[in-house]
Design a protein around this motif. Structure first.
Motif, PDB file in Angstrom:
ATOM      1  N   LEU A   6      46.737  19.045  24.115  1.00  0.00           N
ATOM      2  CA  LEU A   6      45.973  20.287  23.982  1.00  0.00           C
ATOM      3  C   LEU A   6      46.239  20.854  22.599  1.00  0.00           C
ATOM      4  N   THR A   8      45.426  24.064  20.331  1.00  0.00           N
ATOM      5  CA  THR A   8      44.860  25.405  20.253  1.00  0.00           C
ATOM      6  C   THR A   8      44.455  25.694  18.805  1.00  0.00           C
ATOM      7  N   ILE A  71      46.738  23.539  31.858  1.00  0.00           N
ATOM      8  CA  ILE A  71      47.705  22.505  31.496  1.00  0.00           C
ATOM      9  C   ILE A  71      47.976  21.590  32.683  1.00  0.00           C
ATOM     10  N   ILE A  76      48.373  17.900  30.923  1.00  0.00           N
ATOM     11  CA  ILE A  76      48.716  18.003  29.495  1.00  0.00           C
ATOM     12  C   ILE A  76      50.206  17.728  29.304  1.00  0.00           C
ATOM     13  N   VAL A  79      51.376  20.103  23.628  1.00  0.00           N
ATOM     14  CA  VAL A  79      50.559  21.214  23.105  1.00  0.00           C
ATOM     15  C   VAL A  79      50.880  21.406  21.633  1.00  0.00           C
ATOM     16  N   ASN A  81      50.199  24.251  18.977  1.00  0.00           N
ATOM     17  CA  ASN A  81      49.715  25.629  18.906  1.00  0.00           C
ATOM     18  C   ASN A  81      49.427  26.029  17.461  1.00  0.00           C
ATOM     19  N   LEU A  94      51.992  29.209  26.731  1.00  0.00           N
ATOM     20  CA  LEU A  94      51.849  27.764  26.577  1.00  0.00           C
ATOM     21  C   LEU A  94      53.122  27.031  26.991  1.00  0.00           C
ATOM     22  N   LEU A  98      53.702  24.395  30.173  1.00  0.00           N
ATOM     23  CA  LEU A  98      54.338  23.079  30.047  1.00  0.00           C
ATOM     24  C   LEU A  98      55.547  22.949  30.970  1.00  0.00           C
ATOM     25  N   PHE A 111      56.107  20.753  22.831  1.00  0.00           N
ATOM     26  CA  PHE A 111      55.414  21.902  22.253  1.00  0.00           C
ATOM     27  C   PHE A 111      55.619  21.901  20.742  1.00  0.00           C
TER      28      PHE A 111
END
Length: 360
Positions: A6, A8, A71, A76, A79, A81, A94, A98, A111
């Motif tokens: 993902l 963003t 998510i 997912i 991520v 971000n 976020l 996760l 992340f």
């Protein structure tokens, strides 16, 4: 491991370029990358991504439940971000999403927070001087988190991810240049804003102190993200969490050299009245001309963080662009602005709501 990603801020300058880089790697035969989910703010931005092999979604990142549900329902694993570096709530949502994914599936989750080197600039009251990304950057940021919102969010991300069992990385692009490869916003916030202000005043202004700007081309930065993602998905052991800071500087140029070159290019096009530059009469005038609070003007257009990039070698990152190629490309930067105008969505907009935060 294989995974779904993902991204963003996928319609933004950095985010769009990262999406394009990941797609190129997927088409080039990186089997670990399964599905790319591109989170955007508007329906128009989502439509701009339709021609790509991505799943575009309007996702309210401020809604913790909506983020967690997305998510989980889309499995997912990772991520990136790019939406904001100054809103801990979005990062928290976020990371929490996760965490729930990890608890449900038992798989590792990751992340990646896009932040910025302004955190290490004396303009934002960075007290520790030159820093390397191999230093204990987390501890230094934690000690000075109260004086600058970016450092506050950086430290928060590390701490929240650790509690959640999420493997985190903080990526610090410098001032960026070059045309992005995304579908929506292809320009950086910095140089186009200076070009616009110069055209408005018929004069290129600079700040009174000549400082050095660490720089990178957006394509070099996007390539780093692609290499980092591949390294994660093949299970390479990487510095992460409290050790997961990566500085992405490829060359250094003084702001005065940048402004002088811009002045020459703008004057050649008849857009300013002289090739000579002048000193901004006040910080307030500089800030108003580019549409940010005065407290951010220096950190955006006269920043000079003293940083050394050492960790990129871990994943084989080697920037292509140099100081000379950047200076030679400033005419193209002007041409890109004249074609595309100011960025459609950028850091400039995200700064406005936080003018109440202390950066001093």
């Amino acid at each position: 491991m294989v995974g779904n990603i993902l991204v963003t801020g996928a319609s933004g300058y950095i985010g769009g370029s990262i999406v394009a880089e990941i797609l190129n790697r997927k088409r080039g035969g990186t089997p670990e990358i399964l599905i790319i989910h591109a989170a955007v703010r508007s329906l128009e931005q989502a439509h701009s991504l339709k021609r790509l092999d991505v799943t575009a979604v309007q996702l309210n990142l401020s809604d913790e439940t909506a983020v967690a549900d997305y998510i989980h329902s889309n499995d997912i694993d990772l991520v990136i971000n790019n939406a904001t570096s100054i809103d801990p709530k979005i990062a928290s949502n976020l990371i929490s999403g996760l965490q729930k994914q990890r608890e449900t599936t038992g798989k590792g989750v990751f992340f990646i927070q896009t932040t910025g080197l302004s955190a290490f600039d004396e303009n934002t009251n960075w007290p520790f001087g030159e820093v390397k990304d191999t230093d204990n950057v987390y501890d230094l940021e934690r000690q000075s988190r109260e004086t600058y919102i970016v450092r506050e969010v950086d430290a928060f991300v590390i701490e929240q991810s650790k509690k959640a069992g999420v493997t985190s990385f903080l990526i610090f692009p410098p001032t960026l240049h070059g045309r992005g490869s995304g579908t929506w916003n292809q320009l950086s916030p910095q140089i186009p804003a200076i070009v616009q202000a110069s055209i408005n005043y018929k004069q290129v202004y600079k700040f009174g102190e000549c400082r050095d700007a660490p720089l990178a081309h957006v394509s070099d930065v996007a390539r780093f993200y692609g290499q980092l993602i591949e390294s994660i998905f093949v299970g390479k052991k990487l510095p992460a969490g409290e050790d997961g800071h990566y500085f992405l500087v490829s060359h250094v140029v003084s702001w005065w050299d940048i402004m002088d070159q811009l002045a020459a290019n703008l004057h050649a096009r008849g857009l300013v009245t002289t090739e000579s530059t002048k000193i901004w009469p006040s910080d307030e005038m500089a800030a108003e001309s580019v549409g940010v609070p005065a407290s951010f003007a220096h950190s955006m257009w006269n920043s000079s963080p003293k940083v050394l990039s050492e960790k990129g070698n871990i994943i084989g990152w080697k920037p292509v662009w140099t100081r000379e190629s950047f200076l030679n490309s400033l005419g193209q930067e002007v041409d890109d602005f004249l074609e595309l105008g100011l960025p459609k969505s950028s850091l400039l907009h995200s700064l406005k709501p936080v003018s109440g935060h202390s950066t001093n």
